[in-house]
Motif scaffolding. Structure first.
Motif, PDB file in Angstrom:
ATOM      1  N   CYS A  96     -63.923  15.166 101.030  1.00  0.00           N
ATOM      2  CA  CYS A  96     -65.090  15.739 101.559  1.00  0.00           C
ATOM      3  C   CYS A  96     -66.269  15.080 102.034  1.00  0.00           C
ATOM      4  N   ILE A  97     -66.077  13.994 100.826  1.00  0.00           N
ATOM      5  CA  ILE A  97     -68.060  13.361 101.627  1.00  0.00           C
ATOM      6  C   ILE A  97     -67.348  13.023 103.216  1.00  0.00           C
ATOM      7  N   VAL A 137     -64.207  14.423  95.937  1.00  0.00           N
ATOM      8  CA  VAL A 137     -65.482  13.909  96.238  1.00  0.00           C
ATOM      9  C   VAL A 137     -65.516  13.279  97.482  1.00  0.00           C
ATOM     10  N   PHE A 196     -72.315   7.043 104.887  1.00  0.00           N
ATOM     11  CA  PHE A 196     -71.900   8.179 103.933  1.00  0.00           C
ATOM     12  C   PHE A 196     -69.972   8.099 104.584  1.00  0.00           C
ATOM     13  N   LEU A 235     -67.492  16.067 105.702  1.00  0.00           N
ATOM     14  CA  LEU A 235     -69.248  16.313 105.715  1.00  0.00           C
ATOM     15  C   LEU A 235     -69.396  15.243 106.766  1.00  0.00           C
ATOM     16  N   GLY A 271     -71.349  16.665  87.492  1.00  0.00           N
ATOM     17  CA  GLY A 271     -70.666  16.752  88.311  1.00  0.00           C
ATOM     18  C   GLY A 271     -69.668  15.928  86.367  1.00  0.00           C
ATOM     19  N   GLY A 295     -72.496  14.998  97.049  1.00  0.00           N
ATOM     20  CA  GLY A 295     -71.642  14.589  95.672  1.00  0.00           C
ATOM     21  C   GLY A 295     -71.330  12.964  96.628  1.00  0.00           C
ATOM     22  N   PHE A 296     -72.853  12.786  97.013  1.00  0.00           N
ATOM     23  CA  PHE A 296     -73.320  10.810  95.723  1.00  0.00           C
ATOM     24  C   PHE A 296     -73.432  11.192  94.479  1.00  0.00           C
ATOM     25  N   PHE A 310     -60.772  13.890  91.057  1.00  0.00           N
ATOM     26  CA  PHE A 310     -61.721  14.232  91.080  1.00  0.00           C
ATOM     27  C   PHE A 310     -62.432  13.410  92.383  1.00  0.00           C
ATOM     28  N   PRO A 311     -62.186  12.007  92.094  1.00  0.00           N
ATOM     29  CA  PRO A 311     -63.444  11.024  93.094  1.00  0.00           C
ATOM     30  C   PRO A 311     -62.274  11.022  94.510  1.00  0.00           C
ATOM     31  N   ILE A 357     -63.993   4.796  99.329  1.00  0.00           N
ATOM     32  CA  ILE A 357     -63.492   5.640  97.184  1.00  0.00           C
ATOM     33  C   ILE A 357     -62.698   6.378  97.688  1.00  0.00           C
ATOM     34  N   ILE A 387     -69.664   9.991  87.822  1.00  0.00           N
ATOM     35  CA  ILE A 387     -68.423   9.434  87.244  1.00  0.00           C
ATOM     36  C   ILE A 387     -68.517   7.713  86.530  1.00  0.00           C
ATOM     37  N   PHE A 443     -72.277  13.566  92.709  1.00  0.00           N
ATOM     38  CA  PHE A 443     -70.617  13.779  91.923  1.00  0.00           C
ATOM     39  C   PHE A 443     -70.592  11.966  91.592  1.00  0.00           C
ATOM     40  N   ILE A 444     -70.049  11.319  92.885  1.00  0.00           N
ATOM     41  CA  ILE A 444     -69.938   9.902  92.523  1.00  0.00           C
ATOM     42  C   ILE A 444     -70.451   9.545  91.110  1.00  0.00           C
TER      43      ILE A 444
END
Lengths: 503, 148
Positions: B30-31, B27, B2, B34, A449, A175-176, B23-24, B9, A182, A178-179
């Motif tokens: 999800c982060i 994500v 995290f 998790l 990503g 996930g990191f 998308f961000p 974010i 972008i 992915f970030i």
């Protein structure tokens, strides 16, 4: 198809691609021999060089380098009991005892020849599966591609670290990634995302400083800390004479070599399965080939079959591991993730294009694996005594030179920001490595990503609500994702139960 | 950390248009989930015998004592930072031979001959590959620019 196959060979035989492949082989040769530097880190270090190359030159260079590291990694495993690569650990179990018994030459001859057989087997699997996989790729739309990227991330997360926590760690790191992918100006709307008022970040983070920092810097730090003197004063005597016996051994146990090659290729086909797994399964299979208890006892004490199995499976995996990368853009490990990044740097997107427009290039990958391994094994067998001496070079001598390569390589946009990115990601990579968190999911998230974002947006806007989740291909991928999440937990439970029963 | 990142974010992207934020947000959420699950596992989950999980990565040697390891880690980080400063202020063509020579001579305590030989070899490699073959124009360092 046959024309593309021949075109692929002709690409490889042209002067510049062939020369670059030989240079790649030479670098991979060293990287494989020297512990502390992995194939992934070497690939990251060499990525800056491909900017001036065409795809026909860059792919033989990178793939030639990558495909020989597993072969030469076996040399230090046999001679000194130190794996040159993470994928060559199983070779130590029987290879090193053979070396201690004075049969190092035989073990090396066997492991190098079986590696060559394995590499050719893996390349043939890749060549024959390309036509089969083509209709599957064409049946995939944006929901499936989006789900495939999630599958890739889940696979690599679940298999690059053990247990529930390992899976969670991997997914968070992904996930990191992915970030980080972008960061910069959004291509569609123009929104500045995570640029923190810095003009340098408007164009986004470049893959080269990120990958070099994340993979190469931590390994250089590790090399500087360990001050690895690979061989020390271990004597290894003359190796050439026994090598011929080792070659004969490969053909004496040819079906075992073929079966282990099949194991390596099959596991290589599964996205996200790391290089460390097939070698142990192949070793376990080799021990099963023992006809009686006495033969079984010889394993671990220098049985030639314990060397042949892992050697063949490691290299056969390399060819097959390219299939998920080329067809779906799902890499099986850090090396393949960086290769995927390299493909994108060259403007080549994995998927249908690789199986139609760039089919000759795809077949050139097959030929690269074959030719690079033939060259590598031939050179290794011819100069086996001299190669053994290479391992006496001290790792600490390489540290400043590798640092220089990292800095120069990271300088892709001619801006000092590249160096800042290199150091920041190097620090993050090192912390993750020290804390035992997996690094491969990050690079996969980073590379995929943008593709994931585009396909998520297309899916959401094109399909009403969540209707796309009912598509059969999506359901199938979801089931595979669930399997990859659940399976490691069950495997761990079985392993613990077996251990308890054993005790 | 995290959890903080996930919250940050999702908070930052609030002002962005849907196309940029989708998308961000996904994500980030999800982060967040998790990380919360990870925290719960850490707090209430079964303690593992070996806290450092086996990962698909380079194995860090444990044969060095802790004190030496820490001092070597600090030194290598200092060298990296020094190289960065040299590259920024003097430019890479000047910083490279300086780093190679000083690292070999003062950190590794190699002989003058070997240090000079390897530095010379690196300069040759740098000039042939990067300057002559690849024709890369490296910017002069900030200090050199200021002086000139």
């Amino acid at each position: 198809m046959l024309n593309a196959c021949i075109d692929g060979l002709l690409i490889n035989l042209q002067l510049m691609p062939f020369t670059y492949m030989l240079i790649g082989c030479a670098i991979g040769f060293w990287v494989g021999i020297l512990p502390g530097l992995g194939g992934g880190a070497a690939m990251a270090l060499m990525m800056p060089f491909i900017y001036t190359m065409t795809p026909r030159e860059a792919l033989p260079f990178l793939l030639g380098m990558h495909s020989v590291t597993a072969t030469t990694g076996d040399i230090t495993s046999v001679l000194f009991g130190i794996p040159g690569e993470a994928t060559t650990v199983a070779t130590i179990v029987d290879g090193y005892p053979m070396a201690k018994k004075g049969e190092a030459g035989r073990a090396l001859g066997a492991v190098l020849t079986s590696s060559l057989v394995g590499a050719i087997f893996g390349a043939m699997v890749l060549a024959f599966i390309i036509p089969v996989v083509r209709p599957v790729v064409f049946a995939f739309g944006s929901p499936e591609i989006f789900m495939l990227t999630i599958l890739g991330l889940t696979c690599i997360s679940s298999l690059s670290s053990h247990g529930k926590k390992g899976l969670l760690q991997g997914l968070m790191i992904g996930g990191f990634g992915f970030i980080c992918s972008i960061v910069g100006q959004d291509g569609q709307v123009g929104t500045l995302r995570f640029t923190f008022g810095t003009f340098y970040l408007w164009g986004g983070l470049e893959i080269v400083p990120v990958a070099v920092g994340f993979f190469a810097i931590p390994e250089i730090i590790n090399l500087a800390i360990q001050k690895t003197a690979i061989a020390g004063n271990v004597p290894f005597g003359k190796l050439g004479a026994g090598a011929i016996e080792g070659i004969k051994d490969t053909f004496r146990h040819f079906w075992l070599v073929m079966r282990c090659s099949f194991i390596g290729s099959f596991i290589g086909l599964l996205p996200g399965v790391g290089g460390g797994i097939p070698q142990w399964i192949a070793y376990a299979h080799a021990t099963q080939s023992a006809k009686n208890e006495k033969e079984k006892d010889s394993f671990g004490k220098g049985d030639i079959r314990g060397v042949l199995g892992p050697g063949a499976s490691n290299n056969s995996r390399e060819g097959a591991a390219l299939i998920p990368v080329v067809a779906f853009g799902i890499p099986s490990g850090p090396g393949m993730a960086i290769l995927l990044g390299a493909l994108m740097v060259m403007g080549i997107m994995p998927g249908p294009d690789m199986l139609t427009k760039h089919l000759a290039l795809t077949y050139s990958m097959v030929w690269t694996i074959v030719i690079a391994n033939i060259v590598c094994v031939a050179v290794s067998l011819l100069f086996i005594n001299h190669i053994a001496k290479l391992t006496t070079i001290r790792g600490e001598l390489m540290v400043p030179f590798l640092l220089f390569l990292c800095f120069v390589g990271a300088f892709t946009s001619n801006h000092y920001g590249d160096l800042v990115v290199l150091i920041i990601f190097g620090g993050i990579g090192y912390i993750l490595m020290r804390c035992g968190w997996p690094r491969p999911p990050f690079i996969l998230g980073f590379v995929l990503g943008r593709v994931t974002e585009i396909n998520l947006f297309t899916t959401i806007t094109r399909y009403e609500k969540f209707i796309w989740l009912y598509r059969p291909q999506v359901i199938a991928i979801l089931l595979i994702i669930a399997l990859f999440i659940i399976a490691p937990g069950f495997l761990e439970k079985w392993r613990l139960r077996d251990e308890e029963n054993g005790n | 950390m995290f959890i903080g990142a996930g919250v940050a974010i999702t908070a930052i992207v609030k002002k962005w248009p849907f196309r940029s934020a989708l998308f961000p947000v996904v994500v980030g959420l999800c982060i967040l989930i998790l990380a919360a699950a990870y925290l719960l596992l850490e707090l209430f989950g079964k303690k593992e015998e070996n806290p450092k999980q086996k990962v698909l990565d380079v194995e860090i040697s444990s044969s060095i004592d802790r004190k030496t390891e820490i001092s070597r880690t600090i030194f290598i980080f200092l060298w990296i930072f020094l190289f960065f400063l040299l590259a920024v202020f003097l430019g890479l063509p000047v910083a490279t031979p300086l780093l190679i020579f000083s690292y070999l001579k003062f950190q590794n305590k190699e002989s003058w001959g070997l240090s000079l030989l390897l530095t010379g070899a690196t300069i040759l490699f740098f000039c042939v590959l990067f300057v002559w073959l690849m024709e890369i124009q490296f910017p002069a360092g900030l200090l050199i620019e200021w002086l000139s």
